[in-house]
Write an enzyme that holds these catalytic residues in place. Structure first.
Site, mmCIF file in Angstrom:
data_model
loop_
_atom_site.group_PDB
_atom_site.id
_atom_site.type_symbol
_atom_site.label_atom_id
_atom_site.label_comp_id
_atom_site.label_asym_id
_atom_site.label_seq_id
_atom_site.Cartn_x
_atom_site.Cartn_y
_atom_site.Cartn_z
ATOM 1 N N ASN A 1 44.476 49.167 51.218
ATOM 2 C CA ASN A 1 43.272 50.051 51.011
ATOM 3 C C ASN A 1 42.372 48.845 52.001
ATOM 4 O OD1 ASN A 1 40.832 50.520 50.176
ATOM 5 N ND2 ASN A 1 40.623 49.772 48.425
ATOM 6 N N TRP A 2 42.136 50.228 53.028
ATOM 7 C CA TRP A 2 41.226 49.000 53.567
ATOM 8 C C TRP A 2 39.966 48.600 53.952
ATOM 9 C CZ3 TRP A 2 43.501 51.555 59.306
ATOM 10 C CH2 TRP A 2 44.452 51.893 59.400
ATOM 11 N N LYS A 3 39.146 49.122 52.646
ATOM 12 C CA LYS A 3 37.735 49.362 52.239
ATOM 13 C C LYS A 3 36.920 49.927 53.685
ATOM 14 C CE LYS A 3 38.762 45.977 48.333
ATOM 15 N NZ LYS A 3 38.922 45.312 47.124
ATOM 16 N N HIS B 1 39.205 53.216 41.274
ATOM 17 C CA HIS B 1 38.664 51.749 42.468
ATOM 18 C C HIS B 1 37.649 50.941 41.331
ATOM 19 C CE1 HIS B 1 38.592 48.234 44.382
ATOM 20 N NE2 HIS B 1 39.913 48.229 45.079
ATOM 21 N N GLU C 1 35.564 49.126 42.449
ATOM 22 C CA GLU C 1 34.415 48.955 43.249
ATOM 23 C C GLU C 1 33.571 50.424 43.060
ATOM 24 O OE1 GLU C 1 36.064 47.695 46.907
ATOM 25 O OE2 GLU C 1 36.466 45.777 46.219
ATOM 26 N N GLU D 1 44.192 46.358 38.285
ATOM 27 C CA GLU D 1 43.875 45.820 38.906
ATOM 28 C C GLU D 1 42.951 44.476 38.495
ATOM 29 O OE1 GLU D 1 44.035 47.017 43.472
ATOM 30 O OE2 GLU D 1 42.299 48.272 42.974
ATOM 31 N N GLY E 1 39.257 40.690 45.797
ATOM 32 C CA GLY E 1 39.107 40.208 46.499
ATOM 33 C C GLY E 1 38.392 38.100 46.536
ATOM 34 N N SER F 1 44.383 40.026 45.302
ATOM 35 C CA SER F 1 44.982 38.822 45.893
ATOM 36 C C SER F 1 46.120 39.373 45.995
ATOM 37 C CB SER F 1 43.946 37.605 45.700
ATOM 38 O OG SER F 1 42.350 38.027 45.313
ATOM 39 N N GLY G 1 44.476 44.568 49.151
ATOM 40 C CA GLY G 1 42.638 44.905 49.964
ATOM 41 C C GLY G 1 42.769 43.863 51.663
ATOM 42 N N GLY G 2 41.997 43.251 50.545
ATOM 43 C CA GLY G 2 42.063 41.986 52.067
ATOM 44 C C GLY G 2 43.132 41.972 53.607
HETATM 45 C C1 PEP Z 1 41.938 45.897 46.263
HETATM 46 O O1 PEP Z 1 40.393 46.526 46.705
HETATM 47 O O2 PEP Z 1 42.446 47.037 45.637
HETATM 48 C C2 PEP Z 1 42.971 44.554 45.980
HETATM 49 C C3 PEP Z 1 43.447 44.242 45.441
HETATM 50 O O3 PEP Z 1 41.521 44.066 46.912
HETATM 51 P P1 PEP Z 1 42.524 42.646 47.859
HETATM 52 O O4 PEP Z 1 43.730 42.219 47.675
HETATM 53 O O5 PEP Z 1 41.432 41.978 48.774
HETATM 54 O O6 PEP Z 1 41.442 41.406 45.909
#
Ligand code: PEP
Length: 246
Positions: free
Chosen positions: A9-11, A94, A96, A164, A170, A210, A231-232
């Site tokens: 997920n490149w957000k 998600h 967010e 999640e 994050g 993470s 994500g990151g």
């Molecule tokens: C996400 O946004 O779905 C996620 C899991 O982010 P991160 O890996 O940065 O925690």
């Protein structure tokens, strides 16, 4: 036998040039990868990334979509527009979207049903806040998000669940593989109750929060963890590829 499914997920990151570079690197470096892969760029990048991943083993995803097919919905992007670009999968619910943009389960359920009706695969995200976990409510929160998010959905063959925990997204804090697996097992039992043993056995449950090259293998070793939503660490080939090839 479930296939591992690793999604990035490149957000709200990357320009078109940066997205093209990352997508190209992933296509080259994952061509011998053994799992199922997806990248979900921002809407404005999808048209750039689509021809790069086409014909590869990387699926093209979107991070959200509107609850209506088309019409007067300023600022929204429709399922028809996503399909027109070659999107096969949409991430819905998600954290967010739930917590920053206040999407509730009823809205997410509307989107889930619309996406499925149009033949898209849905990655439905669920997960508890830190205070909910500390109050012993992690399972109840996840159960409610699944029951409400999938209300009226009869066939789970194009549904993936991503667990999640919000406190792990994050933040650098990962759920231990044991804690994550306990929720995954709970979710699988719930799917069994709602949809039967066959659906429970087949459904892919990704972990997100993470995930890094250093912890991917331990998480994936758990019986009920079937992949990751990243994500990151999905923003660089150097970190996504080792996760994808854990
Ligand atoms: C996400 O946004 O779905 C996620 C899991 O982010 P991160 O890996 O940065 O925690």
């Amino acid at each position: 036998m479930r296939t591992y499914y690793i999604a990035g997920n490149w957000k709200m990151h990357k320009t078109r040039a940066e997205a093209a570079e990352l997508a190209g690197a992933l296509v080259a470096q994952l061509k011998d990868g053994k799992h199922k892969y997806l990248v979900a760029p921002s809407f404005t990048l999808i048209e750039t990334v689509a021809p790069i991943v086409r014909g590869s083993n990387i699926l093209l995803g979107a991070q959200n979509m509107a609850p209506e097919e088309q019409g007067a919905h300023t600022g929204e992007v429709s399922v028809l527009q996503l399909k027109d670009l070659g999107v096969t999968t949409v991430i819905l619910g998600h954290s967010e979207r739930r917590h920053i943009y206040k999407e509730d389960d009823a809205l997410i359920n509307k989107k889930v049903k619309l996406a499925l009706r149009h033949g898209l695969e849905v990655i439905l995200c669920i997960g508890e806040l830190l205070e909910e976990r500390e109050a012993g409510r992690a399972e109840a929160v996840c159960e409610s998000q699944i029951v409400k998010g999938l209300e009226g959905v009869e066939d789970l063959s194009r549904v993936v669940i991503a667990y999640e925990p919000v406190w792990a997204i994050g933040t650098g804090k990962t759920a231990t593989p044991e804690d994550a697996d306990a929720i995954h097992a709970y979710v699988r039992r719930l799917i069994g109750k709602l949809y039967g043993a066959g659906a429970a056995e087949k459904i892919i449950i990704q972990y997100g929060g993470s995930v890094k090259p250093e912890n991917a293998a331990q998480l994936m070793a758990k019986e009920n963890i079937d992949g990751a939503l990243v994500g990151g660490a999905a923003l660089k080939a150097d970190s996504f590829v080792p996760i994808a090839k854990f």
